[in-house]
Design an enzyme around this catalytic site. Sequence first.
Site, mmCIF file in Angstrom:
data_model
loop_
_atom_site.group_PDB
_atom_site.id
_atom_site.type_symbol
_atom_site.label_atom_id
_atom_site.label_comp_id
_atom_site.label_asym_id
_atom_site.label_seq_id
_atom_site.Cartn_x
_atom_site.Cartn_y
_atom_site.Cartn_z
ATOM 1 N N ASP A 67 -31.575 52.553 77.295
ATOM 2 C CA ASP A 67 -32.142 51.662 78.304
ATOM 3 C C ASP A 67 -33.461 51.079 77.807
ATOM 4 O O ASP A 67 -33.979 51.488 76.775
ATOM 5 C CB ASP A 67 -32.346 52.400 79.639
ATOM 6 C CG ASP A 67 -32.855 53.831 79.434
ATOM 7 O OD1 ASP A 67 -33.701 54.039 78.555
ATOM 8 O OD2 ASP A 67 -32.400 54.729 80.166
ATOM 9 N N ASP A 136 -33.285 62.740 90.964
ATOM 10 C CA ASP A 136 -32.335 62.251 91.966
ATOM 11 C C ASP A 136 -30.911 62.171 91.420
ATOM 12 O O ASP A 136 -30.022 61.617 92.066
ATOM 13 C CB ASP A 136 -32.770 60.890 92.506
ATOM 14 C CG ASP A 136 -32.904 59.832 91.422
ATOM 15 O OD1 ASP A 136 -32.591 60.130 90.242
ATOM 16 O OD2 ASP A 136 -33.315 58.694 91.732
ATOM 17 N N HIS A 138 -29.973 60.627 88.504
ATOM 18 C CA HIS A 138 -29.609 59.436 87.733
ATOM 19 C C HIS A 138 -29.465 59.769 86.245
ATOM 20 O O HIS A 138 -30.045 60.728 85.751
ATOM 21 C CB HIS A 138 -30.633 58.311 87.942
ATOM 22 C CG HIS A 138 -31.959 58.509 87.295
ATOM 23 N ND1 HIS A 138 -33.104 58.799 87.987
ATOM 24 C CD2 HIS A 138 -32.343 58.424 85.991
ATOM 25 C CE1 HIS A 138 -34.124 58.890 87.153
ATOM 26 N NE2 HIS A 138 -33.692 58.681 85.929
ATOM 27 N N GLU A 143 -29.446 54.392 89.023
ATOM 28 C CA GLU A 143 -29.989 55.072 90.183
ATOM 29 C C GLU A 143 -28.865 55.433 91.155
ATOM 30 O O GLU A 143 -27.731 54.955 91.026
ATOM 31 C CB GLU A 143 -31.023 54.174 90.872
ATOM 32 C CG GLU A 143 -32.214 53.797 89.990
ATOM 33 C CD GLU A 143 -33.212 54.936 89.815
ATOM 34 O OE1 GLU A 143 -32.866 56.096 90.094
ATOM 35 O OE2 GLU A 143 -34.341 54.658 89.391
#
Length: 260
Positions: A67, A136, A138, A143
């Site tokens: 990324d 979370d 991801h 996300e």
Amino acid sequence: MEVVIVPDATAGGELIAGALAALLRRKPDALLGVATGSTPLPIYQALAAKVRAGAVDASLARICQLDEYVGLPAGHPESYRSVVLREVVRPLGLGEDSFMGPDGSAGDVQAACEAYDRALCEAGGVDLQLLGIGTDGHIGFNEPCSSLASRTRIKTLTQQTRADNARFFDSPDEVPHHVITQGIGTILEARHLVLLATGEGKADAVARAVEGPVAALVPASALQLHPHATVVVDEAAAAKLKLADYFRATYAAKPEWQGL
């Protein structure tokens, strides 16, 4: 999915570096997908040590990025291109010609996303993709509620992720709001996925990804769909796994020839 519980981050890094070294011995020009952040640093340090010691030749290895922030120039010290060059490419003795990643400063970001997806395919696909996991759940910057079939694309970071990444910047306000990330569908095309998680702060996310249902709410749970996914966790990150004893027993009984 295989779950391997190790004593600490150093042991996890050494184990995964061993798998990378074994891959490079089988396929010297393997395309290695790398992740950024503090978690994978023990992997890169252990692999670089093996290269310096002559235990593995990485001279033909290729490195690709998972990324990239949108809007940071390529030379910015916290652009992921800069981070990967600093923490992976140069320590392995490689040049920039061995590295590929998306262009986060492109005028047409969508075109840059599509170009990177094509480039990965044209390079023969990723042989081993390293992953971390967010608090979370991801992976990459996919996300919660990202499509499980998603391709490389632009994503808006959650406030939690921006807060988690603020430690790398002088001010939380400097953390970009947007990123280019390989999509979950893109990630799942790699031949081997290896996720490393360390610390008690990742325990909830690990348990939901490994033992919970496959759900877009927990993007890392998509690893359950992959034919060769390995999750390496330290004791703290494994603390909420209901099947921890089973995972320990199966790994202890694993034939050595199977590797990671």
